[in-house]
Design a protein around this motif. Structure first.
Motif, mmCIF file in Angstrom:
data_model
loop_
_atom_site.group_PDB
_atom_site.id
_atom_site.type_symbol
_atom_site.label_atom_id
_atom_site.label_comp_id
_atom_site.label_asym_id
_atom_site.label_seq_id
_atom_site.Cartn_x
_atom_site.Cartn_y
_atom_site.Cartn_z
ATOM 1 N N PRO A 104 0.837 -1.208 0.000
ATOM 2 C CA PRO A 104 0.000 0.000 0.000
ATOM 3 C C PRO A 104 0.864 1.249 0.000
ATOM 4 N N ILE A 105 0.409 2.264 -0.735
ATOM 5 C CA ILE A 105 1.097 3.557 -0.724
ATOM 6 C C ILE A 105 0.045 4.656 -0.557
ATOM 7 N N PRO A 106 0.441 5.831 -0.080
ATOM 8 C CA PRO A 106 -0.509 6.929 0.078
ATOM 9 C C PRO A 106 -1.019 7.425 -1.274
ATOM 10 N N ILE A 107 -2.233 7.917 -1.281
ATOM 11 C CA ILE A 107 -2.804 8.487 -2.500
ATOM 12 C C ILE A 107 -1.924 9.621 -3.020
ATOM 13 N N GLY A 108 -1.384 10.419 -2.111
ATOM 14 C CA GLY A 108 -0.529 11.527 -2.524
ATOM 15 C C GLY A 108 0.694 11.055 -3.296
ATOM 16 N N ASP A 109 1.321 9.973 -2.830
ATOM 17 C CA ASP A 109 2.487 9.433 -3.524
ATOM 18 C C ASP A 109 2.096 8.872 -4.888
ATOM 19 N N ALA A 110 0.937 8.204 -4.943
ATOM 20 C CA ALA A 110 0.464 7.654 -6.221
ATOM 21 C C ALA A 110 0.199 8.769 -7.221
ATOM 22 N N GLU A 136 -5.644 14.788 4.530
ATOM 23 C CA GLU A 136 -6.332 13.580 4.998
ATOM 24 C C GLU A 136 -6.642 12.628 3.853
ATOM 25 N N VAL A 137 -6.736 13.167 2.640
ATOM 26 C CA VAL A 137 -6.919 12.307 1.465
ATOM 27 C C VAL A 137 -5.576 11.774 0.990
ATOM 28 N N TYR A 142 -3.780 2.764 -0.199
ATOM 29 C CA TYR A 142 -4.392 1.606 -0.871
ATOM 30 C C TYR A 142 -3.292 0.910 -1.668
ATOM 31 N N ASP A 143 -3.629 -0.220 -2.245
ATOM 32 C CA ASP A 143 -2.664 -0.933 -3.072
ATOM 33 C C ASP A 143 -2.062 0.018 -4.101
ATOM 34 N N GLY A 144 -0.730 0.128 -4.113
ATOM 35 C CA GLY A 144 -0.057 1.119 -4.946
ATOM 36 C C GLY A 144 -0.287 0.933 -6.427
ATOM 37 N N GLU A 145 -0.168 -0.299 -6.908
ATOM 38 C CA GLU A 145 -0.344 -0.558 -8.334
ATOM 39 C C GLU A 145 -1.752 -0.185 -8.783
ATOM 40 N N SER A 146 -2.734 -0.499 -7.933
ATOM 41 C CA SER A 146 -4.128 -0.202 -8.276
ATOM 42 C C SER A 146 -4.386 1.305 -8.311
ATOM 43 N N LEU A 147 -3.841 2.028 -7.343
ATOM 44 C CA LEU A 147 -4.018 3.480 -7.329
ATOM 45 C C LEU A 147 -3.448 4.119 -8.585
ATOM 46 N N ILE A 148 -2.267 3.687 -8.993
ATOM 47 C CA ILE A 148 -1.638 4.274 -10.169
ATOM 48 C C ILE A 148 -2.424 3.939 -11.427
ATOM 49 N N ILE A 149 -2.970 2.715 -11.503
ATOM 50 C CA ILE A 149 -3.822 2.349 -12.646
ATOM 51 C C ILE A 149 -5.028 3.278 -12.713
ATOM 52 N N LEU A 150 -5.668 3.517 -11.571
ATOM 53 C CA LEU A 150 -6.847 4.388 -11.532
ATOM 54 C C LEU A 150 -6.502 5.807 -11.964
ATOM 55 N N LEU A 151 -5.497 6.394 -11.338
ATOM 56 C CA LEU A 151 -5.151 7.785 -11.627
ATOM 57 C C LEU A 151 -4.598 7.946 -13.037
#
Length: 258
Positions: A104-110, A136-137, A142-151
């Protein structure tokens, strides 16, 4: 007088009819896939081969011109990489590969990683990407790979359809039980008839033979499926002046930055 016998024609089995329709749909999807892959791979490969030949010819006599050709080779290499990335994401989900939370990685990092990936495309069209992501967001993990796919898929989609010198806005908000990340563009509003089909595999707003935009038509399909793997979803809201895609993720599936 000869008696005429009317042959008995049994009614069609509804199950067989459904199976036939599914087979036709699969055939159509297969043909679309083959045509898209052929188009998306052949065009940049042909250009790369041509520009490499020209670049080699100019390398010793005109380095400036050779550099221009090499820049075009690099541009088409990036196009191929995006096609392969789309297919990789799609295959990962089709095979039902379990998405775990081992990384998992932070949304900000993704978001920062995604911006770095998309920066050349944004600069090419001079698109201003504005982010409104409160701490706070940003700190939700969340799962890092998934976050990057979404964004990556939603932001690249917004940039692709935006006009030059346009703007893309990403906003994050925490609600009672979920976090929402909305991506706003000021591109042409998506027509009513396309608002669900654009989330289907290999679907695009334009026919692949006449379309103006590159891509396999997998980005939004992969993004929505990834969000659902995480227990969330993606919704589309069409405005008079553009489109808003909203990623919804459950707070119970997240971690916070320590």
């Amino acid at each position: 007088m000869e008696n005429k016998v009317t042959p008995f024609i049994p009614p069609e089995d509804s199950d067989n009819q459904d199976d036939s329709e599914k087979i036709r749909d699969l055939d159509e999807l297969k043909n679309t896939f083959i045509a898209l892959v052929s188009h998306e791979l052949r065009t940049p490969l042909n250009l790369m081969a041509g520009y490499l030949d020209l670049g080699m010819e100019e390398l010793e006599t005109n380095t400036k011109k050779a550099r221009e050709y090499l820049d075009l080779v690099e541009e088409n290499t990036n196009k191929l990489m995006r096609v392969v990335q789309e297919l990789t994401d799609f295959t990962r989900l089709q095979l039902g590969k379990e998405i775990t939370f081992l990384d998992p990685i932070p949304i900000g990092d993704a978001f920062v990683q995604t911006y770095d990936l998309l920066k050349p495309n944004l600069q090419k069209k001079n698109i201003n990407l504005v982010a409104d992501l409160p701490d706070e967001v940003r700190d939700l993990r969340y799962d890092g790979e998934s976050l990057i796919i979404l964004l990556r898929n939603l932001l690249s989609n917004a940039a692709k359809f935006s006009m030059e010198d346009g703007k893309v806005l990403i906003v994050g908000k925490i609600h009672n039980e979920h976090v929402s990340i909305t991506v706003h563009d000021w591109a042409s509003p998506i027509p009513d008839t396309k608002r669900e089909t654009i989330f289907e595999d290999f679907r695009q707003l334009e026919n692949y033979l006449t379309r103006r935009y590159e891509g396999m038509g997998l980005g939004l399909a992969v993004a929505r499926r990834t969000a659902r793997f995480l227990g969330g979803n993606i919704q589309l809201n069409v405005r008079e002046d553009g489109n808003t895609f909203e990623i919804i993720l459950p707070l119970e599936g997240s971690e916070t930055r320590e």
